[in-house]
Design a protein around this motif. Sequence first.
Motif, mmCIF file in Angstrom:
data_model
loop_
_atom_site.group_PDB
_atom_site.id
_atom_site.type_symbol
_atom_site.label_atom_id
_atom_site.label_comp_id
_atom_site.label_asym_id
_atom_site.label_seq_id
_atom_site.Cartn_x
_atom_site.Cartn_y
_atom_site.Cartn_z
ATOM 1 N N ASN A 182 -14.996 40.044 8.827
ATOM 2 C CA ASN A 182 -14.734 40.244 10.253
ATOM 3 C C ASN A 182 -16.005 40.278 11.097
ATOM 4 N N LYS A 183 -17.138 40.016 10.442
ATOM 5 C CA LYS A 183 -18.444 39.972 11.125
ATOM 6 C C LYS A 183 -18.696 41.227 11.959
ATOM 7 N N LEU A 184 -18.364 42.387 11.357
ATOM 8 C CA LEU A 184 -18.625 43.652 12.029
ATOM 9 C C LEU A 184 -20.119 43.931 11.985
ATOM 10 N N ASP A 185 -20.626 44.564 13.014
ATOM 11 C CA ASP A 185 -22.056 44.850 13.149
ATOM 12 C C ASP A 185 -22.390 46.134 12.391
ATOM 13 N N PHE A 186 -22.802 45.974 11.122
ATOM 14 C CA PHE A 186 -23.129 47.149 10.322
ATOM 15 C C PHE A 186 -24.612 47.475 10.461
ATOM 16 N N LEU A 187 -24.912 48.753 10.339
ATOM 17 C CA LEU A 187 -26.289 49.230 10.423
ATOM 18 C C LEU A 187 -26.759 49.669 9.053
ATOM 19 N N GLY A 188 -28.040 49.479 8.803
ATOM 20 C CA GLY A 188 -28.657 49.956 7.572
ATOM 21 C C GLY A 188 -29.555 51.137 7.882
ATOM 22 N N GLU A 189 -30.137 51.681 6.835
ATOM 23 C CA GLU A 189 -31.007 52.843 7.012
ATOM 24 C C GLU A 189 -32.180 52.530 7.936
ATOM 25 N N LYS A 190 -32.718 51.317 7.853
ATOM 26 C CA LYS A 190 -33.849 50.937 8.720
ATOM 27 C C LYS A 190 -33.459 50.959 10.196
ATOM 28 N N ASP A 191 -32.198 50.636 10.477
ATOM 29 C CA ASP A 191 -31.730 50.631 11.867
ATOM 30 C C ASP A 191 -31.655 52.039 12.444
ATOM 31 N N LEU A 192 -31.463 53.032 11.573
ATOM 32 C CA LEU A 192 -31.287 54.404 12.033
ATOM 33 C C LEU A 192 -32.551 55.240 11.894
ATOM 34 N N CYS A 193 -33.325 54.973 10.858
ATOM 35 C CA CYS A 193 -34.485 55.809 10.580
ATOM 36 C C CYS A 193 -35.764 55.120 11.003
#
Length: 140
Positions: free
Chosen positions: A129-140
Amino acid sequence: MTIKQLSIFIENKSGALLRVLKLLRDNGISIVISNISDTSEFGIYRLICSDTDKAFRILHDKGINATITNVFAIRLADNKVGAAADVMTLITEAGVGIKYMYSFLLDGKGVLVFRADNDDKAKEVILLNKLDFLGEKDLC
């Protein structure tokens, strides 16, 4: 695609949460996102932090019960009414159960953090569904 989350079991008594917060602070661990839920006897303090593995070791060494789990973080495409329901519909209609969820804003957009009962199936739904997922780098 998943993010490490620390779940800390804390007695429901004055000072227990403060002890955890000070241990993390004193060891240079930044809390990025946190959520706490409680029962009459204990609370579960879930957090995403700057160094989950280090935080786990520090807490474990001090006798504080904690676990590391993988969670997903999905950035909502827009902040329209029902955006969270739309994402959860895709996931649950694919047969993925949600164990728990919490949310926050990042750069003005909603982010859903959730634990799935089937990580592989959840990943498949997110990618298809091409959802925009975030990884740890995106948050930290």
